[in-house]
Design a protein around this motif. Structure first.
Motif, short mmCIF file in Angstrom:
data_model
loop_
_atom_site.label_atom_id
_atom_site.label_comp_id
_atom_site.label_asym_id
_atom_site.label_seq_id
_atom_site.Cartn_x
_atom_site.Cartn_y
_atom_site.Cartn_z
N LYS A 30 2.82 2.35 -11.13
CA LYS A 30 2.97 2.23 -9.70
C LYS A 30 4.13 1.27 -9.41
O LYS A 30 4.19 0.19 -9.95
CB LYS A 30 1.67 1.72 -9.10
N GLU A 32 5.21 0.45 -6.10
CA GLU A 32 5.06 -0.24 -4.83
C GLU A 32 3.81 -1.11 -4.88
O GLU A 32 2.73 -0.63 -5.19
CB GLU A 32 4.96 0.76 -3.67
N PRO A 33 3.95 -2.38 -4.55
CA PRO A 33 2.78 -3.25 -4.57
C PRO A 33 1.84 -2.97 -3.40
O PRO A 33 2.25 -2.43 -2.38
CB PRO A 33 3.40 -4.65 -4.45
N THR A 34 0.61 -3.35 -3.59
CA THR A 34 -0.35 -3.26 -2.51
C THR A 34 -0.70 -4.69 -2.08
O THR A 34 -0.77 -5.59 -2.91
CB THR A 34 -1.64 -2.53 -2.94
N TYR A 35 -0.90 -4.85 -0.78
CA TYR A 35 -1.16 -6.17 -0.23
C TYR A 35 -2.55 -6.22 0.37
O TYR A 35 -2.99 -5.27 1.00
CB TYR A 35 -0.12 -6.53 0.83
N ALA A 84 -0.24 -10.21 -2.32
CA ALA A 84 -0.34 -9.09 -3.27
C ALA A 84 -1.71 -9.06 -3.95
O ALA A 84 -2.30 -10.10 -4.24
CB ALA A 84 0.75 -9.19 -4.33
N SER A 85 -2.17 -7.85 -4.20
CA SER A 85 -3.39 -7.70 -4.98
C SER A 85 -3.10 -8.12 -6.42
O SER A 85 -1.94 -8.21 -6.83
CB SER A 85 -3.87 -6.24 -4.94
N ASP A 87 -3.27 -6.70 -9.30
CA ASP A 87 -2.50 -5.79 -10.14
C ASP A 87 -1.09 -5.54 -9.62
O ASP A 87 -0.30 -4.86 -10.28
CB ASP A 87 -3.25 -4.46 -10.33
N SER A 88 -0.75 -6.09 -8.47
CA SER A 88 0.58 -5.89 -7.89
C SER A 88 1.51 -7.10 -8.06
O SER A 88 2.69 -7.02 -7.76
CB SER A 88 0.47 -5.58 -6.40
N ILE A 91 4.65 -6.52 -10.14
CA ILE A 91 5.61 -5.66 -9.44
C ILE A 91 6.39 -6.48 -8.41
O ILE A 91 7.60 -6.35 -8.29
CB ILE A 91 4.88 -4.47 -8.76
#
Length: 138
Positions: A30, A32-35, A84-85, A87-88, A91
């Motif tokens: 992935k 793109e990071p997720t926030y 950021a989460s 796992d992000s 990234i």
């Protein structure tokens, strides 16, 4: 006619196997990071992304110095890494390094062409090294 039928049968057989085959290549990660932030936090990140890209364009075309892009890159990173989460985070750090490298490359070109200062290049280089150190944390 037999030749056409044979080619068609071979083609159909090949297509069947191509749909069933699985690739040995690793799956694309992935990008793109997720926030995990509120709508207001997301709006802040989007605003900083836009501000950074506009400052970088201004610097690219000689309308400002790199210090604004360096500052906005660091501010954007702080907001992104905080939101950021888990796992992000890597990234986000990779994107921070990519932006810092882009600024450093531009300052080096400007310096080499006589339109930039050595101090600007050194500040951009320091910012890139700082971004590399951040990435090493992950």
């Amino acid at each position: 006619m037999k030749t056409c039928t044979l080619f068609f049968a071979l083609f159909a057989l090949a297509m069947t196997f191509s749909f069933d085959a699985q690739s040995d290549e690793p799956k694309e990660q992935k990008k793109e990071p997720t926030y995990t932030t509120s709508a207001l936090g997301q709006e802040l990140i989007e605003t900083l992304e836009l501000a950074f890209s506009q400052r970088l364009k201004e610097y690219t075309f000689g309308r400002s110095g790199p210090e604004h892009a360096i500052r906005l890159n660091a501010q954007l990173y702080r907001e992104q890494i905080g939101a950021a989460s888990a796992d992000s985070k890597k990234i986000v750090a990779e994107q921070y390094l990519a932006r810092a490298t882009q600024i450093e490359t531009l300052t080096k070109v400007h310096f080499d062409n006589g339109i930039g200062l050595s101090q600007q290049y050194l500040e951009a280089k320091a910012a890139r090294i700082s971004a590399e150190l951040e990435l090493e944390k992950f």
